[in-house]
Enzyme design. Structure first.
Site, PDB file in Angstrom:
ATOM      1  N   GLY A 288      -0.342  15.417  -7.681  1.00  0.00           N
ATOM      2  CA  GLY A 288       0.051  15.072  -6.309  1.00  0.00           C
ATOM      3  C   GLY A 288       1.127  14.002  -6.315  1.00  0.00           C
ATOM      4  O   GLY A 288       1.092  13.087  -7.138  1.00  0.00           O
TER       5      GLY A 288
ATOM      6  N   VAL B 263      12.297   4.055 -15.576  1.00  0.00           N
ATOM      7  CA  VAL B 263      12.327   4.726 -16.888  1.00  0.00           C
ATOM      8  C   VAL B 263      13.778   4.986 -17.281  1.00  0.00           C
ATOM      9  O   VAL B 263      14.216   4.650 -18.392  1.00  0.00           O
ATOM     10  CB  VAL B 263      11.530   6.057 -16.854  1.00  0.00           C
ATOM     11  CG1 VAL B 263      11.788   6.879 -18.107  1.00  0.00           C
ATOM     12  CG2 VAL B 263      10.037   5.776 -16.679  1.00  0.00           C
TER      13      VAL B 263
ATOM     14  N   ARG C 152       1.708  22.225  -9.854  1.00  0.00           N
ATOM     15  CA  ARG C 152       0.558  22.490 -10.714  1.00  0.00           C
ATOM     16  C   ARG C 152       0.975  23.484 -11.795  1.00  0.00           C
ATOM     17  O   ARG C 152       1.901  24.263 -11.609  1.00  0.00           O
ATOM     18  CB  ARG C 152      -0.581  23.087  -9.891  1.00  0.00           C
ATOM     19  CG  ARG C 152      -1.130  22.105  -8.900  1.00  0.00           C
ATOM     20  CD  ARG C 152      -2.639  22.228  -8.745  1.00  0.00           C
ATOM     21  NE  ARG C 152      -3.022  21.351  -7.614  1.00  0.00           N
ATOM     22  CZ  ARG C 152      -2.932  21.728  -6.333  1.00  0.00           C
ATOM     23  NH1 ARG C 152      -2.540  22.952  -6.023  1.00  0.00           N
ATOM     24  NH2 ARG C 152      -3.270  20.896  -5.378  1.00  0.00           N
TER      25      ARG C 152
ATOM     26  N   ASP D 186      -5.213  11.482 -13.886  1.00  0.00           N
ATOM     27  CA  ASP D 186      -5.992  11.790 -15.092  1.00  0.00           C
ATOM     28  C   ASP D 186      -5.687  13.185 -15.646  1.00  0.00           C
ATOM     29  O   ASP D 186      -5.577  13.351 -16.864  1.00  0.00           O
ATOM     30  CB  ASP D 186      -7.496  11.665 -14.777  1.00  0.00           C
ATOM     31  CG  ASP D 186      -7.973  10.214 -14.827  1.00  0.00           C
ATOM     32  OD1 ASP D 186      -7.219   9.351 -15.327  1.00  0.00           O
ATOM     33  OD2 ASP D 186      -9.102   9.955 -14.378  1.00  0.00           O
TER      34      ASP D 186
ATOM     35  N   THR E 148      -1.138   7.875  -8.438  1.00  0.00           N
ATOM     36  CA  THR E 148      -2.027   8.594  -7.530  1.00  0.00           C
ATOM     37  C   THR E 148      -2.367   7.673  -6.379  1.00  0.00           C
ATOM     38  O   THR E 148      -2.635   6.490  -6.594  1.00  0.00           O
ATOM     39  CB  THR E 148      -3.339   9.053  -8.204  1.00  0.00           C
ATOM     40  OG1 THR E 148      -4.293   9.348  -7.171  1.00  0.00           O
ATOM     41  CG2 THR E 148      -3.940   7.978  -9.089  1.00  0.00           C
ATOM     42  N   ILE E 149      -2.370   8.211  -5.175  1.00  0.00           N
ATOM     43  CA  ILE E 149      -2.665   7.364  -4.025  1.00  0.00           C
ATOM     44  C   ILE E 149      -4.139   6.998  -3.940  1.00  0.00           C
ATOM     45  O   ILE E 149      -4.516   6.133  -3.169  1.00  0.00           O
ATOM     46  CB  ILE E 149      -2.221   8.024  -2.696  1.00  0.00           C
ATOM     47  CG1 ILE E 149      -3.041   9.267  -2.367  1.00  0.00           C
ATOM     48  CG2 ILE E 149      -0.740   8.376  -2.723  1.00  0.00           C
ATOM     49  CD1 ILE E 149      -2.871   9.703  -0.923  1.00  0.00           C
ATOM     50  N   ASP E 150      -4.977   7.653  -4.741  1.00  0.00           N
ATOM     51  CA  ASP E 150      -6.428   7.478  -4.587  1.00  0.00           C
ATOM     52  C   ASP E 150      -6.988   6.283  -5.352  1.00  0.00           C
ATOM     53  O   ASP E 150      -8.151   5.931  -5.162  1.00  0.00           O
ATOM     54  CB  ASP E 150      -7.162   8.747  -5.027  1.00  0.00           C
ATOM     55  CG  ASP E 150      -6.978   9.885  -4.044  1.00  0.00           C
ATOM     56  OD1 ASP E 150      -6.576   9.620  -2.897  1.00  0.00           O
ATOM     57  OD2 ASP E 150      -7.230  11.046  -4.424  1.00  0.00           O
TER      58      ASP E 150
ATOM     59  N   ASP F 178      -7.937   6.210  -8.252  1.00  0.00           N
ATOM     60  CA  ASP F 178      -9.110   6.642  -9.018  1.00  0.00           C
ATOM     61  C   ASP F 178      -8.791   6.859 -10.499  1.00  0.00           C
ATOM     62  O   ASP F 178      -9.153   7.887 -11.068  1.00  0.00           O
ATOM     63  CB  ASP F 178      -9.716   7.894  -8.390  1.00  0.00           C
ATOM     64  CG  ASP F 178      -8.750   9.055  -8.330  1.00  0.00           C
ATOM     65  OD1 ASP F 178      -7.528   8.817  -8.525  1.00  0.00           O
ATOM     66  OD2 ASP F 178      -9.184  10.187  -8.112  1.00  0.00           O
TER      67      ASP F 178
ATOM     68  N   ARG G 279     -10.634  12.282  -2.333  1.00  0.00           N
ATOM     69  CA  ARG G 279     -11.616  13.340  -2.516  1.00  0.00           C
ATOM     70  C   ARG G 279     -12.821  12.833  -3.299  1.00  0.00           C
ATOM     71  O   ARG G 279     -13.951  13.097  -2.953  1.00  0.00           O
ATOM     72  CB  ARG G 279     -10.965  14.535  -3.229  1.00  0.00           C
ATOM     73  CG  ARG G 279     -11.613  15.845  -2.830  1.00  0.00           C
ATOM     74  CD  ARG G 279     -10.746  17.032  -3.155  1.00  0.00           C
ATOM     75  NE  ARG G 279      -9.559  17.107  -2.288  1.00  0.00           N
ATOM     76  CZ  ARG G 279      -8.626  18.033  -2.387  1.00  0.00           C
ATOM     77  NH1 ARG G 279      -8.719  18.964  -3.327  1.00  0.00           N
ATOM     78  NH2 ARG G 279      -7.601  18.047  -1.568  1.00  0.00           N
TER      79      ARG G 279
ATOM     80  N   GLU H  10     -16.145  -0.005  12.380  1.00  0.00           N
ATOM     81  CA  GLU H  10     -17.577  -0.226  12.569  1.00  0.00           C
ATOM     82  C   GLU H  10     -18.384   0.470  11.466  1.00  0.00           C
ATOM     83  O   GLU H  10     -19.459  -0.010  11.088  1.00  0.00           O
ATOM     84  CB  GLU H  10     -18.008   0.275  13.958  1.00  0.00           C
ATOM     85  CG  GLU H  10     -17.806  -0.753  15.066  1.00  0.00           C
ATOM     86  CD  GLU H  10     -16.344  -1.006  15.423  1.00  0.00           C
ATOM     87  OE1 GLU H  10     -15.503  -0.130  15.169  1.00  0.00           O
ATOM     88  OE2 GLU H  10     -16.034  -2.091  15.961  1.00  0.00           O
TER      89      GLU H  10
ATOM     90  N   ARG I 118     -13.693  11.516  19.089  1.00  0.00           N
ATOM     91  CA  ARG I 118     -12.557  12.327  18.646  1.00  0.00           C
ATOM     92  C   ARG I 118     -12.334  12.131  17.155  1.00  0.00           C
ATOM     93  O   ARG I 118     -12.499  11.022  16.648  1.00  0.00           O
ATOM     94  CB  ARG I 118     -11.275  11.884  19.349  1.00  0.00           C
ATOM     95  CG  ARG I 118     -11.233  12.155  20.825  1.00  0.00           C
ATOM     96  CD  ARG I 118     -10.808  13.592  21.098  1.00  0.00           C
ATOM     97  NE  ARG I 118     -10.577  13.794  22.528  1.00  0.00           N
ATOM     98  CZ  ARG I 118     -11.545  13.969  23.429  1.00  0.00           C
ATOM     99  NH1 ARG I 118     -12.809  13.982  23.052  1.00  0.00           N
ATOM    100  NH2 ARG I 118     -11.242  14.150  24.700  1.00  0.00           N
TER     101      ARG I 118
ATOM    102  N   GLN J 205      -0.064  10.379   4.354  1.00  0.00           N
ATOM    103  CA  GLN J 205      -0.471   9.267   3.497  1.00  0.00           C
ATOM    104  C   GLN J 205       0.214   9.263   2.130  1.00  0.00           C
ATOM    105  O   GLN J 205       0.251   8.247   1.452  1.00  0.00           O
ATOM    106  CB  GLN J 205      -1.996   9.289   3.299  1.00  0.00           C
ATOM    107  CG  GLN J 205      -2.757   9.013   4.570  1.00  0.00           C
ATOM    108  CD  GLN J 205      -4.225   9.393   4.458  1.00  0.00           C
ATOM    109  OE1 GLN J 205      -5.043   8.623   3.984  1.00  0.00           O
ATOM    110  NE2 GLN J 205      -4.561  10.599   4.883  1.00  0.00           N
ATOM    111  N   ARG J 206       0.719  10.413   1.712  1.00  0.00           N
ATOM    112  CA  ARG J 206       1.388  10.495   0.408  1.00  0.00           C
ATOM    113  C   ARG J 206       2.830  10.005   0.464  1.00  0.00           C
ATOM    114  O   ARG J 206       3.343   9.501  -0.528  1.00  0.00           O
ATOM    115  CB  ARG J 206       1.449  11.950  -0.068  1.00  0.00           C
ATOM    116  CG  ARG J 206       0.143  12.553  -0.410  1.00  0.00           C
ATOM    117  CD  ARG J 206       0.361  13.785  -1.301  1.00  0.00           C
ATOM    118  NE  ARG J 206      -0.912  14.279  -1.759  1.00  0.00           N
ATOM    119  CZ  ARG J 206      -1.644  13.703  -2.709  1.00  0.00           C
ATOM    120  NH1 ARG J 206      -1.203  12.608  -3.312  1.00  0.00           N
ATOM    121  NH2 ARG J 206      -2.804  14.205  -3.047  1.00  0.00           N
TER     122      ARG J 206
END
Lengths: 324, 324, 324, 324
Positions: free
Chosen positions: C15, C27, C76, C107, C129-131, C133, C175, C191, C248, C256-257
Site C-alpha cells: 500500500g 535514496v 501487488r 512486512d 505503512t500508514i498502519d 504495524d 486492519r 467517547e 451516522r 488517509q493514504r
C-alpha cells in the site's frame, strides 16, 4: 472578416497567482478540444522576446491544476514596454505561427496584450492577480487562495495574541487595493482594518480603540494592515509605547501568492482559460475576460483599462459594525 | 405603515453548514449596533416551540466566526409543519418580545419563515445550505467550505489512486443538486462527473471511457458521483468486474458540512446576517436574502420559493472538455 | 568480506503511504552523494519482474518531497511470492547491475527483500505503512500524515455531529492494528475507541455509554472504529435503534493514504532513505531500518519479522480516562 | 513519607505553544478521574501572585483540545523570580488548598517550579515550547505543530519563488535552537539552512552556492534561517546585490506558535498532562515529564535543567547531502 485561429499561445505575466496553472491547463485543453494547436511561452513577455516557446499537449498540463505558481514562469520585461519590443514580440508570434494569444496577468500585462492586438496578433487577457484590483471583473485568479492563506495565518496569530493578551498588527498584500485586508478583516474578526482606499490614518484613533477594548475586557486586538499602508513594525513600536499593550507586527509576505489553489480559484481560472480560447476561436481580439454580475463575460481591453473600482461601501460599513 | 422592530430573534434550521456561526454573529452584532436587542433560539423551530430562547450579547458570539457547525444547534421539527405548530411559534415569539426573526437555513426553513411572517412576525430568511440549491441566490452559506473540503479529500484519494493505477469513485454531497460534484469535477480534474440534473446514467459509457483512458496511459480515473446518484460501492464493484481495473469507492459524507469556514463563507455569511438585520430594521418581512448579479439583495420568500435553477450549461461543457 | 555496491535500486511495494516520495528522493540523492548510481524500479516487485527499470538523477526527484503517493508506483505481485519469481527478480537485478536494493514497504515487502538478500542482492527494507504495524520500529512512513488527515476529517464531522446532537461512528484505517484509531481517539476527544487489539466488542456497553453521556448533557458522541472491527454502517443502525439518538457512520477510506506528507513524515522518511543507502554503502544486507528508542537504527530482517508489538498500555488507559 | 495530594493546580507559563490546551485538559480530566480536585491558575506565575485561580471541571475543558494557544493565558512575571515572589506563590497555593501543581512551560518556568517544590508545593513540570530546546526530552509541546505550520508556509513561498526564479530567505522561530530550521530545511528541500548551533556564517559561501545552483538550472534557492541568526531582510539585500538574483525575505513570526495542534501534539501533550497528574498522585515532586527513548518518563528538575542537547549530527549531515 474574422480570421480563423490555428495556433494559440499562452503566457503568464506579472506577479504569479495561485490558479494560473488551472488557467494554463484550461487554455491548453480547450484549445486542443477545439482543434487548435497550443504553444507555451515561458517567462512572460521576456520569454516571448527570447523565443522561449514550446509546443504543449494535453499531457503537459496533467497534474498541474492543484499546484501553486505558474508552470510557465513569469518575469518583468522592460523591453516589452518599448515600441520596438512590442513589434519584435508580434514578429516572433508570427514566426512561430501563433495567431491567437492568451495573456494571464494584471493590468500591466493587458497593456502589452493591447499592443500585440494592434499589431495583428489576436490577443485575449485573463485577469490573474491576488489583489483583485482589476476594475472590469469581480473575480481575479489567486484572490480566493490569497485570502484563505492570509486568514488561516491570522487565525494562528490570533491564538497566540489572545494567550498573551497582545495587540497584533498583520500586514497583508495589496499595494493599491485593500480587498485582501477588508476580507480578512471581516473573516478574522479584526478590531481595525487599514486600507489604502480609505486612507485617513489616525494613529491616535487606533490607540484609543485599543485602550477602550482593553477596558472592555477584550483579550486581543487584531489590526489588519494593507501593504499599501505598510510600516507595520514601526507602527507596532509606537502603539506599544502609547498603550502599554504588548504589540507585535507580522508581515505575511509572499506566502499569500503560492499554495495549492482553492476550489473557486481552480474552477473560475479553468472557466476563464476556456472562455479565452472560445473568444479566440470566435475571431475576437483585444478583449479581457471578466466575471461580472454572476457570469463569465468579456470587455474591450481599452475600456477595461479605463474602468475604476472601489471597495464595496456596504461591506466596509459591515466590517466596522461587526468589529464592535 | 412599517412596524419598528425592538428585538430580533435568530435561529438555524435544517442541515448545518459551515459559516452559519458567522451569520449568527453578524445578526447579533449588527442588531446591537443598530440599537436592537437579540435573542438566540436554540435547536431551530423545535427549540422555538420548546421556548429554548436566551438573550445574546456581542460577547456571546466572540471567537465563533472560525468555527464550523452552528452554536445555536439545529433540528428537524415535524410539529412546525402543522398550522398549530406555526401559530404556537408565532405566539412564543410574541411572548418573548421577538418582533423580528432571522431564519438561517434552506428552502424548507424558509417555508416556515413564510408562515411566521403571515402570522405577524417580521421574518427574513438567510440561505444556509452546502448544496447551493436555493434558486434565488448564487451563494449559499457553507457551499464554499464544502467544495474545498471535498476537493482536498479528493486530491488525497487521487494520490493513492495514481500510485496504484486505480479507478476511484468519490461520492460527494448533493441529493438534488450536482453543484458540489460539478465544482469538484473541474477542480480535481475528474475524468467523469455524475450529477442528478444531467441524469442519463450509462454505465457502459463510463466503462468505455475508463478502458479508453487506460489505453492512452492515464494512471488514474476519477469519477465524482453526486449523492443524488449514489450507489458508489456497487458501482465500483461492477466497473471493476467490467474493466479489470481495480476500482474503489469513497463516500465523503458528513465531513463536508463541518470544519472552519473558508474566507468567502465567513465574509458572505457575515454580510448576509448583517443585511437581514438591516432589512428587519427597515420594516421588511417575508424576504429572503440573496447574492445575485454581484450584489447582496433580497427577494419575496414566495417568489424565491417558486424560482428554479439549473447547473450552468457552459460550466458543464467546459468540465467535459477539460477532462479529455 | 563486504562487497562494494555500485548501483542502488529502489522500489516501493504494498500500500502506498505519504512520505514514500521523500524516502525515494533521499535514496536517490544520498546514493549520488555517496558516489553511487541509482535505478528506479516502477510498480514494485511486479515492475522488477517486467524490467520497468530506469536510471534516476538528482533532478528526477526534484519537487517530489511534498507530494503524496509514490512516483515509482506500487502493485501487488503474486509471482514474486514464488521461488521462481524471486530467482528471476535477483537475475534481473544482476542484469541491470543493481547490486544494492532499497525496498520501501511493509512486512510483506520485507519478506520479498529477505529472499533477494538470500539470492545475493544486498537488500535493505524501509518501513512504509500508514498502519504503524511493523514491530521493530516506532515510526513507519505515512502514519503521521494518516493520523493528521483522519483527525482533521473527524474534527469536521464533530462540528456537524454537535450541531445536530448526533452520535457519529468514524471508521479509520487499520486492519490488524488500532494505532490510527487510538491516536485519533485521543486527539479528537472520542467517547469510545474500538481497536482489534482490545477486541471485546460489547455493543450494549457502547449503548449504555451513549445514553449515560446524553443524560449528562454531552452534545455529541464520537466513536472511532478501526477498519479491523468494521461494520460501521450496520453498527450505526443498531445503535440508533437502541438509543433513539440519531447515529451516522463515516468511513474515511483511502484519503488517509494520500496527501502532502507532514513535516515528520518528510523528515523521517528522508532520514530512513539516507540511512538505508549508508547501510548498503557499509556493505550491509538483509536489514530493515527502524526508529527506536529515539534513534534511527537497523535490524536483521529475519529478527524484525519475528518481533511482535502491541498498543502501548498506558496510552490506552489515558485514552479511556480522558473520555470521561 | 509521601504526602497525599487533594487538589491539583495547573498553569501555563512562558511562550504559548499549540497543544498546551490538550495538556491542560488532560491534567483536569486525569485529576478528576483519579479523584482529585483541580484549580486553574490564569496568566502563569503572575496570575498565581494575583490569585487568579478558579475551580475547573471536566466540562470546562470540553472542546479545547483542537484549539491553539492556552485557555489559561500566559504572561511573564519578574516578581516570581525574586525570593519574596516565590514565597508568596507558595503561600497562595496553600491558601487555595493547592498541594500539587503542574507547570506547563519551558526551562524558565521549570526554574520557578523548582522553587515552589522547595517551598513544599509538590510540583511537576511539563515541557511546552515550540523550539524543542529542553534537553531532557525528545518531544516538547508545540514543536510538531510549529514545524508543520512553517513547512506549509514555506511550500507556498517556494511556489512563487520558483515561478519568479527567485532566491528566498525564510526566517523561522528558534532563538537558541535550530530544530525548526533543520526540520523545515529537510522537509522543504532547502538549499541552505542557517542555525545558531552551527554558527559559522559565511555569506560568501551562500552566495557561491546560489550562483552554482543557478548555473545548474535550479529555479529557486531556498534558505531557511533560524531566528537566532536573524537579519533576514538585510541578508536578502546583500545577496541580491552580490548574485544579481532577485532575493526576498519572509519572517514567519508568531503564526508558528498558534493554530489547531497536530495529532502528535494533541496526543503527546495529553499523555504528558496525564502523566504529570499520575506523578503527583504517586507523591512525586520536583520532577519534569519527558519523552525519551520511546517512552514517557520523568527527571529530577535540577538534573533536567543541567542537561545539554545539540542538533542530531546525522540529521544535519543528511540535510546537507540531500540539498545537493
Amino acid at each position: 472578416m474574422e480570421k480563423e485561429i490555428k495556433t494559440i499561445g499562452v503566457l503568464t505575466s506579472g506577479g504569479d497567482a495561485s490558479g494560473m496553472n488551472a488557467a494554463i491547463r484550461a487554455v491548453v485543453r480547450k484549445a486542443i478540444y477545439n482543434g487548435k494547436k497550443v504553444k507555451g511561452i515561458y517567462r512572460g513577455y521576456s520569454g516571448l522576446l527570447n523565443e522561449e516557446i514550446r509546443d504543449m499537449t494535453a499531457r503537459d498540463v496533467s497534474d498541474t491544476i492543484a499546484r501553486g505558481g505558474t508552470i510557465l514562469g513569469t518575469a518583468r520585461c522592460a523591453e516589452f514596454r518599448t515600441e520596438e519590443g512590442q513589434k519584435l514580440g508580434a514578429e516572433i508570434c508570427k514566426k512561430h505561427g501563433i495567431d491567437g494569444l492568451v495573456v494571464i496577468g494584471g493590468d500591466g500585462s493587458f497593456a502589452g496584450a493591447q499592443k500585440l492586438a494592434a499589431l495583428g496578433i489576436n490577443t485575449i487577457g485573463v485577469p490573474g492577480t491576488i489583489d483583485l484590483d482589476i476594475a472590469c471583473t469581480e473575480y481575479t485568479i489567486g484572490f480566493d487562495t490569497a485570502i484563505n492563506t492570509a486568514m488561516e495565518a491570522i487565525d494562528k496569530v490570533r491564538d497566540t495574541s489572545t494567550s498573551h493578551e497582545r495587540c497584533s498588527i498583520i500586514e497583508v498584500m495589496g499595494r493599491h487595493a485593500g480587498y485582501i485586508a477588508l476580507y480578512c478583516g471581516i473573516a478574522n474578526g479584526a478590531e481595525d482594518i487599514l486600507v489604502p482606499e480609505r486612507y485617513n490614518y489616525d494613529e491616535q484613533e487606533l490607540i484609543n480603540n485599543i485602550i477602550r477594548n482593553r477596558k472592555r475586557g477584550k483579550k486581543h486586538h487584531i489590526i489588519i494592515n494593507a501593504e499599501g499602508i505598510g510600516h507595520s513594525t514601526s507602527m507596532a513600536r509606537r502603539i506599544q509605547a502609547a498603550t502599554g499593550v504588548e504589540t507585535r507586527a507580522t508581515i505575511l509576505g509572499h506566502m499569500q501568492r503560492g499554495g495549492s489553489p482553492t476550489c473557486k480559484d481552480r474552477v473560475y481560472a479553468s472557466m476563464m482559460g476556456a472562455y479565452a480560447v472560445d473568444l479566440l476561436c470566435a475571431g475576437k481580439s483585444n478583449r479581457v475576460v471578466g466575471y461580472r454580475h454572476g457570469d463569465f463575460t468579456d470587455f474591450d481591453i481599452d475600456e477595461a483599462l479605463a474602468m475604476q473600482k472601489d471597495l464595496p461601501e456596504y461591506m466596509w460599513e459591515v466590517a466596522r459594525a461587526l468589529s464592535v
